[in-house]
Scaffold this active site. Structure first.
Site, PDB file in Angstrom:
ATOM      1  N   LYS A 158       0.868  -1.194   0.000  1.00 35.70           N
ATOM      2  CA  LYS A 158       0.000   0.000   0.000  1.00 35.70           C
ATOM      3  C   LYS A 158       0.892   1.226   0.000  1.00 35.70           C
ATOM      4  O   LYS A 158       2.014   1.178   0.509  1.00 35.70           O
ATOM      5  CB  LYS A 158      -0.887   0.014   1.257  1.00 35.70           C
ATOM      6  CG  LYS A 158      -2.140   0.826   1.103  1.00 35.70           C
ATOM      7  CD  LYS A 158      -3.194   0.040   0.345  1.00 35.70           C
ATOM      8  CE  LYS A 158      -4.498   0.799   0.209  1.00 35.70           C
ATOM      9  NZ  LYS A 158      -5.577  -0.091  -0.258  1.00 35.70           N
ATOM     10  N   ASP A 206      -6.868   4.284  -4.690  1.00 38.07           N
ATOM     11  CA  ASP A 206      -7.515   4.093  -3.384  1.00 38.07           C
ATOM     12  C   ASP A 206      -8.134   5.448  -3.033  1.00 38.07           C
ATOM     13  O   ASP A 206      -8.385   6.263  -3.925  1.00 38.07           O
ATOM     14  CB  ASP A 206      -6.487   3.625  -2.341  1.00 38.07           C
ATOM     15  CG  ASP A 206      -7.148   3.140  -1.056  1.00 38.07           C
ATOM     16  OD1 ASP A 206      -7.663   2.016  -1.046  1.00 38.07           O
ATOM     17  OD2 ASP A 206      -7.167   3.888  -0.062  1.00 38.07           O
TER      18      ASP A 206
END
Ligand code: NAD
Length: 462
Positions: free
Chosen positions: A147, A187
């Protein structure tokens, strides 16, 4: 540059030092990687990473995972932090801090989104990276977990500034990302445009002859730039497919279902539109960073999406009443879809939730104690690593299409997605029954068993 080099700016997880600033607040150490996990039902955590590790430890306890594997999987492999300047529109230079956390790659390339949010922190990105490892494993994808994030409010920057920030961040990451090494995706606060800027920047740093074989360095691109049909809607669609599996299990007809959605961005708005248009559900309430709205007769999800596009939030939507944020959580609905931030369902609002199901479109939206309160009150929950896995599943489809030089039809993408979600849901249910555990624990066990199996067979080099 297409051949991945060892990450240049990393802090190896083997280090004996604590995982990072803020990861182990004084008086509240992270769960011991070797020892048995305390029952996570009775603990609350001071940061998201502690919660993610505790969820993992719980599954490790239940599957009697070896201590050495517990240690390896309790820390990310690489924690990459880059500080880089970008020019503002007024000519001033601003310094930004970007993170890329690579949790694990035993199953394949690191894979995970990139978040632009004022709340981004090292611990948050570490937790999200770990959940990506479990999400990809649960969905049976050939990917590990990663991430990234930059701590900025994207609304405070112009489009030109966001482009410069994204391109400088991509350049600063260098060989720490790559089409067969670590593949970012959108995201919170990022979108297809962000991914296209990343792809273009990366393409322009590789040898001329390599340009057209590296477009899978990111997924979630626009279709024009090599993205997949069905990727934009994929996380919302996957959330709805999970809800549909749950409804079949309960003998519930979604045509009569009511629902509410927190977060009307990519995940929330697509979930709402699909649940309404393809299953007949009726949305009664919505909440985002601008306000909360309610209409007992129903809020049209398509119209609200157009309003949000034009006005940057749900506030002011003319066909619903503004309500207090707390009242959003009290709205009686069949399905509540948190699709915004982490830790939104807490001990404070969980006792007032009047839903039959919480479907976690967001990552980490429910605190541990809140989940226990919900389950004790008979409210079911589909956990994030299962519920919102549609995004990374279609990212895998996009990556595969790019590598093969193919483009798949939309109905093909949707059909393959539906099948994978149904498989993951069924395997989770089987684990729940076998271990007599919650759905989150069941999903974690399925995911952990696949990762642990790979370690057992491959061993550790040398
Ligand atoms: P987005 O930026 O498109 O939308 C975020 C939404 O959250 C917006 O509607 C915003 O108004 C709302 N929000 C922000 N702060 C809020 C607050 N304080 N209270 C209420 N609402 C607030 O982001 P997204 O891509 O839809 O991601 C939402 C969640 O889903 C995140 O947890 C993300 O990690 C997760 N997720 C996204 C994807 C994806 O493909 N985009 C995939 C898996 C999981």
């Amino acid at each position: 540059m297409n051949t991945p080099a060892p990450p240049s700016k990393t802090r190896a997880s083997e280090s004996a030092s604590p995982a990072g600033p803020g990861s182990a607040p004084a008086g509240s150490p992270p769960p011991d990687a070797d020892g048995p996990a305390e029952r996570i039902e009775v603990r609350e955590f001071e940061n998201l990473y502690q919660m993610a590790v505790a969820q993992f430890q719980r599954a490790a306890d239940m599957t009697e995972l070896r201590p050495s594997l517990r240690r390896i999987l309790s820390e990310p492999k690489n924690e990459i932090i880059v500080n880089f300047p970008a020019r503002r529109d007024n000519g001033e230079m601003e310094l930004f801090r970007g993170y890329r956390i690579q949790h694990n790659n035993i199953l394949g390339c690191y894979k995970g989104g990139l978040r632009f949010s004022p709340l981004v922190s090292l611990d948050e990105v570490k937790a999200l990276a770990a959940w990506m490892t479990w999400k990809c494993s649960l969905a049976d994808l050939p990917f590990g977990g990663a991430k990234g994030g930059i701590q900025i409010d994207p609304n405070a920057y112009s489009k030109a500034e966001l482009e410069r920030i994204t391109r400088r961040f991509t350049h600063a990451l260098g060989n720490n990302i790559g089409p067969d090494y670590d593949i970012p995706a959108p995201d919170m606060g990022t979108n297809a445009q962000t991914m296209v800027w990343m792809m273009d920047t990366y393409m322009n740093t590789v040898a001329y002859a390599q340009k057209n074989v590296v477009r899978h360095v990111v997924t979630g691109k626009s279709v024009a730039a090599g993205g997949s049909l069905g990727r934009e809607e994929a996380t919302g669609r996957g959330t709805v497919y999970n809800i549909a599996s749950w409804a079949v299990e309960r003998g519930m007809d979604l045509a009569h279902a009511t629902f509410s959605v927190q977060g009307f961005g990519n995940v929330g708005s697509w979930a709402a539109r699909i649940l309404q248009n393809e299953y007949g559900g009726r949305m009664l309430a919505a909440q985002d960073h601008t306000g909360s709205i309610y209409n007992a007769q129903g809020i049209d999800a398509d119209e609200l999406a157009r309003h949000v596009e034009a006005h940057k939030g749900v506030k002011g939507y003319p066909k619903a009443d503004a309500i207090d944020p707390e009242d959003f959580w009290r709205t009686k609905v069949d399905i509540l879809i948190p699709a915004a931030l982490e830790w939104q369902i807490t001990e404070e609002n969980a006792p007032h939730i009047q839903a039959r199901l919480v479907a976690e479109g967001a990552n980490g939206p429910t605190t541990v104690r809140a989940e226990r309160l919900l389950l004790d009150r008979g409210i079911d929950l589909i956990p994030d690593i299962l519920c919102n896995s549609g995004g990374v599943i279609v990212s895998f489809f996009e990556w595969t299409q790019n590598k093969r030089g193919e483009t798949w039809y939309l109905d093909e993408v949707r059909h393959k997605l539906k099948r994978r979600i149904a498989d993951s849901y069924d395997r989770t249910t089987q684990a729940m029954n076998r271990y007599n555990c919650t759905r989150r624990e069941g999903a974690m066990i399925v995911a952990l068993n696949r990762v642990a199996g790979a370690y057992e067979e491959r061993g550790i080099f040398p």
